[in-house]
Design an enzyme around this catalytic site. Sequence first.
Site, mmCIF file in Angstrom:
data_model
loop_
_atom_site.group_PDB
_atom_site.id
_atom_site.type_symbol
_atom_site.label_atom_id
_atom_site.label_comp_id
_atom_site.label_asym_id
_atom_site.label_seq_id
_atom_site.Cartn_x
_atom_site.Cartn_y
_atom_site.Cartn_z
ATOM 1 N N GLY A 41 -19.710 2.731 -2.940
ATOM 2 C CA GLY A 41 -21.091 2.791 -2.468
ATOM 3 C C GLY A 41 -22.084 2.928 -3.609
ATOM 4 N N GLY B 35 -19.371 7.065 -2.957
ATOM 5 C CA GLY B 35 -18.310 7.247 -3.948
ATOM 6 C C GLY B 35 -18.349 6.106 -4.938
ATOM 7 N N ASN B 36 -17.204 5.745 -5.446
ATOM 8 C CA ASN B 36 -17.134 4.673 -6.424
ATOM 9 C C ASN B 36 -17.772 3.395 -5.862
ATOM 10 O OD1 ASN B 36 -15.248 2.103 -7.043
ATOM 11 N ND2 ASN B 36 -15.610 3.269 -8.900
ATOM 12 N N LYS C 250 0.864 -1.190 0.000
ATOM 13 C CA LYS C 250 0.000 0.000 0.000
ATOM 14 C C LYS C 250 0.891 1.227 0.000
ATOM 15 C CE LYS C 250 -4.414 1.095 0.191
ATOM 16 N NZ LYS C 250 -5.550 0.343 -0.365
ATOM 17 N N GLY D 69 -21.526 6.378 2.511
ATOM 18 C CA GLY D 69 -20.520 6.624 1.473
ATOM 19 C C GLY D 69 -21.128 6.420 0.102
HETATM 20 P P1 NAD Z 1 -14.517 7.607 -2.928
HETATM 21 O O1 NAD Z 1 -13.541 8.668 -2.606
HETATM 22 O O2 NAD Z 1 -14.984 7.410 -4.324
HETATM 23 O O3 NAD Z 1 -15.853 7.813 -2.032
HETATM 24 C C1 NAD Z 1 -15.844 7.959 -0.651
HETATM 25 C C2 NAD Z 1 -17.258 8.351 -0.221
HETATM 26 O O4 NAD Z 1 -17.302 8.394 1.207
HETATM 27 C C3 NAD Z 1 -17.707 9.731 -0.704
HETATM 28 O O5 NAD Z 1 -19.053 9.652 -1.085
HETATM 29 C C4 NAD Z 1 -17.570 10.609 0.552
HETATM 30 O O6 NAD Z 1 -18.455 11.702 0.535
HETATM 31 C C5 NAD Z 1 -17.950 9.595 1.596
HETATM 32 N N1 NAD Z 1 -17.555 9.970 2.949
HETATM 33 C C6 NAD Z 1 -16.384 10.475 3.395
HETATM 34 N N2 NAD Z 1 -16.468 10.692 4.724
HETATM 35 C C7 NAD Z 1 -17.699 10.308 5.102
HETATM 36 C C8 NAD Z 1 -18.395 10.288 6.327
HETATM 37 N N3 NAD Z 1 -17.803 10.716 7.444
HETATM 38 N N4 NAD Z 1 -19.685 9.841 6.351
HETATM 39 C C9 NAD Z 1 -20.280 9.404 5.240
HETATM 40 N N5 NAD Z 1 -19.676 9.385 4.035
HETATM 41 C C10 NAD Z 1 -18.404 9.845 3.973
HETATM 42 O O7 NAD Z 1 -13.888 6.250 -2.335
HETATM 43 P P2 NAD Z 1 -14.238 4.766 -2.752
HETATM 44 O O8 NAD Z 1 -13.319 4.350 -3.834
HETATM 45 O O9 NAD Z 1 -15.701 4.618 -2.917
HETATM 46 O O10 NAD Z 1 -13.750 3.976 -1.435
HETATM 47 C C11 NAD Z 1 -14.558 3.890 -0.273
HETATM 48 C C12 NAD Z 1 -13.936 2.889 0.676
HETATM 49 O O11 NAD Z 1 -13.797 1.624 0.051
HETATM 50 C C13 NAD Z 1 -12.531 3.239 1.192
HETATM 51 O O12 NAD Z 1 -12.416 2.754 2.509
HETATM 52 C C14 NAD Z 1 -11.623 2.448 0.286
HETATM 53 O O13 NAD Z 1 -10.369 2.173 0.879
HETATM 54 C C15 NAD Z 1 -12.444 1.200 0.129
HETATM 55 N N6 NAD Z 1 -12.104 0.416 -1.060
HETATM 56 C C16 NAD Z 1 -12.189 0.965 -2.298
HETATM 57 C C17 NAD Z 1 -11.895 0.183 -3.406
HETATM 58 C C18 NAD Z 1 -12.048 0.724 -4.796
HETATM 59 O O14 NAD Z 1 -11.892 -0.060 -5.725
HETATM 60 N N7 NAD Z 1 -12.385 1.985 -4.991
HETATM 61 C C19 NAD Z 1 -11.459 -1.130 -3.241
HETATM 62 C C20 NAD Z 1 -11.378 -1.654 -1.955
HETATM 63 C C21 NAD Z 1 -11.713 -0.871 -0.873
#
Ligand code: NAD
Length: 407
Positions: free
Chosen positions: A221, A218-219, A104, A216
């Site tokens: 959720g 983002g990508n 990481k 959440g």
């Molecule tokens: P992202 O940046 O696209 O989205 C994050 C989301 O979380 C946003 O909607 C943001 O507004 C929201 N958020 C932030 N703080 C918050 C809070 N206090 N309360 C509610 N919502 C909040 O990130 P992502 O890629 O969707 O990743 C989300 C999680 O999943 C992270 O923990 C990441 O490590 C994990 N993850 C992501 C992937 C991937 O492929 N993108 C893979 C494995 C794990």
Amino acid sequence: MRANPWETAQAQLQKAAQSLSLDPLLLARLSQPDRVVEVSLPLRMDDGSVRVFSGFRVQHNNIRGPYKGGTRYHLDVDMDEVKALALWMTFKTALIDIPFGGGKGGITVDPKKLSATELERLTREYVRRLAPVIGPNIDVPGPDLNAGSTIMQLIRDEYSLVVGSDTPAVVTGKPLNKGGSEGRTEATGLGGSFALDEILRLRSVSGKGKTVAIQGFGNVGSYLARYLQKAGYKVVAFSDSKSAVFSGKGFNDIDSLEAFKKEHGSFLGYPAAKAIRNDEILTLPVDIVVPAALENAITADVAKQVKASVVLEMANGPTTPEAEEILRANNVMVIPDILANSGGVAVSYFEWSQNMNDERWFKADVFKRLEKKMRAASDAVYRTARERGVTLRDAAYIVAIERLASE
Ligand code: NAD
């Protein structure tokens, strides 16, 4: 105080190791990263001033193949966080059964405060510092919070300049027209829906009509929501960093919710949805809650109030060890992060594999392979939990450790 993710990761490893007669040498190796790299990144800002940022890369373990793990740009990034995330990657890649280890990286920075050119210079500096220790057969970075496909393309470009040869397989999560894989964007959310579906199927429970709240948007959720909704679940609540909304009828049009949020900056005012408090999202009276934002979302206080019977951990490390004990005592089933969100790294492996073999796979093919991997890992975890009478998290670690031990 923020729970230390490295302590959480260590506690999880030790707990799982206790139930196995693990070779002490292997446990010692898994307890610490193989290598940690901390780099200093001096940057000339657009206004001529100089700032110095800290960058990290942790190579936790490569018993099963090159180190693999994302790159996070966030103000909270520190060595302990990166070490924890790297350890989880070792177990995730073993569990989903791809020939990678765990790593990481990240930079302590708020990327929103930098211009695009500053961010590009910072990324290139980071890659030049790391170039001696990364590469397609050594350590393959990928995307994570605030570091998406544009940053990944910069990593490929700078690394290729340093080594003097175009090297797409040095990094995954690239844009589609730059060696990225079809299906990577949807992979983590879709993978989570397969894991949930498979675990419920093994328990002879149907997902149809089950109510879901997702923290959440983002990508991860937003795609999870789309696939759950398509599969017949009723997604009734969402939150992001600014707002949270509830709809008793369920959100049927996730694209329109996303468009609304883009236009208005939050969910507030979305038709037929009622605003709720942000901190209510994980304690709503629903069947399934999904932390899909940041670490430590479910603390002991939150855990005591969880009413759902299932927690689907899409974020990394969203449940503290104390919270985990409370959920277990209350019979809440936790589908652990290293299983639930491993779809992302599975498709990253598919991308690397396509790059190494100069191939392009169709999206349907990627999704079919992803489904097979997610269902196989979910089956192995469920079976192990049943046989040994342990939680799904302990079972996930046991399956992963047994694979690491058999190498
Ligand atoms: P992202 O940046 O696209 O989205 C994050 C989301 O979380 C946003 O909607 C943001 O507004 C929201 N958020 C932030 N703080 C918050 C809070 N206090 N309360 C509610 N919502 C909040 O990130 P992502 O890629 O969707 O990743 C989300 C999680 O999943 C992270 O923990 C990441 O490590 C994990 N993850 C992501 C992937 C991937 O492929 N993108 C893979 C494995 C794990």
